[in-house]
Design a protein around this motif. Structure first.
Motif, PDB file in Angstrom:
ATOM      1  N   ASP A  85       0.816  -1.217   0.000  1.00 19.50           N
ATOM      2  CA  ASP A  85       0.000   0.000   0.000  1.00 19.50           C
ATOM      3  C   ASP A  85       0.848   1.264   0.000  1.00 19.50           C
ATOM      4  N   ALA A  89     -11.224  -6.325  -1.758  1.00 20.54           N
ATOM      5  CA  ALA A  89     -11.098  -4.911  -1.408  1.00 20.54           C
ATOM      6  C   ALA A  89      -9.633  -4.483  -1.404  1.00 20.54           C
ATOM      7  N   ASN A 133      -8.055  -4.745  -5.098  1.00 23.29           N
ATOM      8  CA  ASN A 133      -8.572  -3.703  -5.981  1.00 23.29           C
ATOM      9  C   ASN A 133      -7.961  -2.345  -5.646  1.00 23.29           C
ATOM     10  N   ARG A 134      -7.824  -2.060  -4.365  1.00 22.18           N
ATOM     11  CA  ARG A 134      -7.194  -0.812  -3.947  1.00 22.18           C
ATOM     12  C   ARG A 134      -5.753  -0.736  -4.437  1.00 22.18           C
ATOM     13  N   ARG A 135      -5.039  -1.820  -4.298  1.00 21.39           N
ATOM     14  CA  ARG A 135      -3.632  -1.818  -4.702  1.00 21.39           C
ATOM     15  C   ARG A 135      -3.476  -1.796  -6.216  1.00 21.39           C
ATOM     16  N   ARG A 142      -5.519  -0.238  -8.274  1.00 20.99           N
ATOM     17  CA  ARG A 142      -5.760   1.166  -8.647  1.00 20.99           C
ATOM     18  C   ARG A 142      -4.536   2.028  -8.348  1.00 20.99           C
ATOM     19  N   LEU A 143      -3.883   1.769  -7.218  1.00 17.56           N
ATOM     20  CA  LEU A 143      -2.689   2.540  -6.867  1.00 17.56           C
ATOM     21  C   LEU A 143      -1.586   2.310  -7.893  1.00 17.56           C
TER      22      LEU A 143
END
Length: 365
Positions: A61, A89, A92-94, A96-97
């Motif tokens: 992250d 979750a 998907n967050r990672r 996008r990053l």
């Protein structure tokens, strides 16, 4: 100096200010993508590791870590990451990053979908099909995605565990706008799925090229099979391998970079559409090329050599926005531009002085 000579100087100066692109200078070469893993927490480094990143026990992250990864990879001739993913979750967050960082740094991203669970069992067909629809609808249309012939590239890991009918159910709704490569392990598997996938990306990290005398032949056979079916071929190569701490039995020594050179040559000899480097940061299987405590930047140095790039120290993380797009550092670029500007001014002044001399001579006659 004659006028033609000064014009030649001007041309050279402008060439220095605006050099030809790498692709035009080097001609066609297969793009290089490195498999990339975003499952790391600080606690991940306490399990089954014999080496650790130079960046420390990082989290996936951490945007600064990802920026440094991208800059380092670009400096070694890597064109993009193939990131391991299935929908959650955290993942998907990672993802996008990573897409955001890659977009800002002119880097590419593809996805390898993890179709098997931790125990190497296949996920349900409905789950996988839903994830591929999400991947196509929410991520793959991003311009940062790596493309072949205009279509974003994805890889489906674990296809050998699914029936042909199940693969068709998964890939059918998305293949019109997105490539899905299988991960079959032989030519027979590629032929089985040729009509429901778009080629093959063989993930072969554990081969020992010193003891396997069919290594290069097998890659050629698989490539020929994929191409005969009008599919794409993503050829694997690795710097070494040791998964004994996670239950494996094989260990392939790096041999001072010779293993990486040998496997790269075999991958290139197969006529790949894409090269698949295993891996950027798979530390549990010790196939990583990311600079580390034990291996240093040896693999990065070998990659630069293989990709025809000048040898240089692995750059540190950029410290300013001015350095972000220059993985070799801000100051060398600034000095290059300054030097070219000085030459340009000198050339223009020389042309002006020659004109003054000609006018004086004309006045005397």
């Amino acid at each position: 100096m004659r006028r033609s000579g000064l014009l030649a100087v001007l041309v050279l100066v402008l060439a220095g200010l605006f050099p030809a692109s790498a692709s035009s200078a080097e001609g066609h070469r297969a793009p290089l993508l490195a498999y990339y893993y975003q499952w790391f927490e600080p606690s991940s480094w306490q399990r089954a590791k014999t080496d650790y990143p130079r960046l420390g026990h990082y989290s996936s992250d951490d945007a600064s870590v990802i920026r440094t990864h991208v800059d380092w990879a670009k400096s070694a001739g890597i064109d993009g990451f193939v990131v391991s993913w299935k929908s959650s979750a955290v993942n998907n967050r990672r993802l996008r990053l990573l897409l955001d960082v890659a977009r800002a740094r002119d880097f590419k991203v593809a996805v390898i979908y993890q179709g098997l669970d931790f125990h190497r069992r296949p996920l349900t067909t409905d789950r996988v099909a839903a994830d591929f629809r999400l991947l196509y609808g929410s991520y793959a249309r991003d311009p940062v995605f790596f493309r072949l012939d205009g279509k974003p590239l994805t890889v489906f890991s674990g296809t050998w565990q699914y029936s042909t009918a199940d693969i068709a159910r998964i890939t059918g709704p998305v293949r019109k706008g997105m490539l899905v490569l299988a991960t079959e392990k032989n030519a027979q598997g590629i032929r089985r799925l040729a009509h429901v996938t778009d080629g093959d990306a063989y993930y072969w990290s554990s081969v020992n090229p010193d003891t396997n005398d069919r290594h290069e032949t097998k890659l050629r056979e698989m490539a020929a099979t994929a191409h005969a079916a009008h599919g794409y071929w993503m050829a694997p190569f690795a710097p070494g391998f040791d998964a004994r701490m996670v239950g494996g039995t094989k260990s392939v020594p790096r041999d001072g970079g010779r293993t990486l050179r040998t496997e790269y040559a075999a991958a290139m000899a197969s006529g790949p559409d894409v090269l698949g480097l295993i891996s950027w940061n798979e530390f549990s299987e010790n196939s990583h090329v990311e600079p580390s405590e034990r291996q240093g930047s040896q693999s990065m140095d070998v990659l630069r050599e293989l990709r025809g790039l000048p040898a240089s120290a692995t750059p540190s993380a950029p410290s300013s926005s001015a350095a972000r797009h220059d993985p070799l550092g801000y100051w060398p670029g600034l000095l290059r531009i300054t030097g070219c500007a000085v030459l340009l001014v000198a050339a223009v002044a020389a042309l002006a002085w020659q004109r003054v001399i000609r006018m004086r001579k004309a006045g005397r006659t």
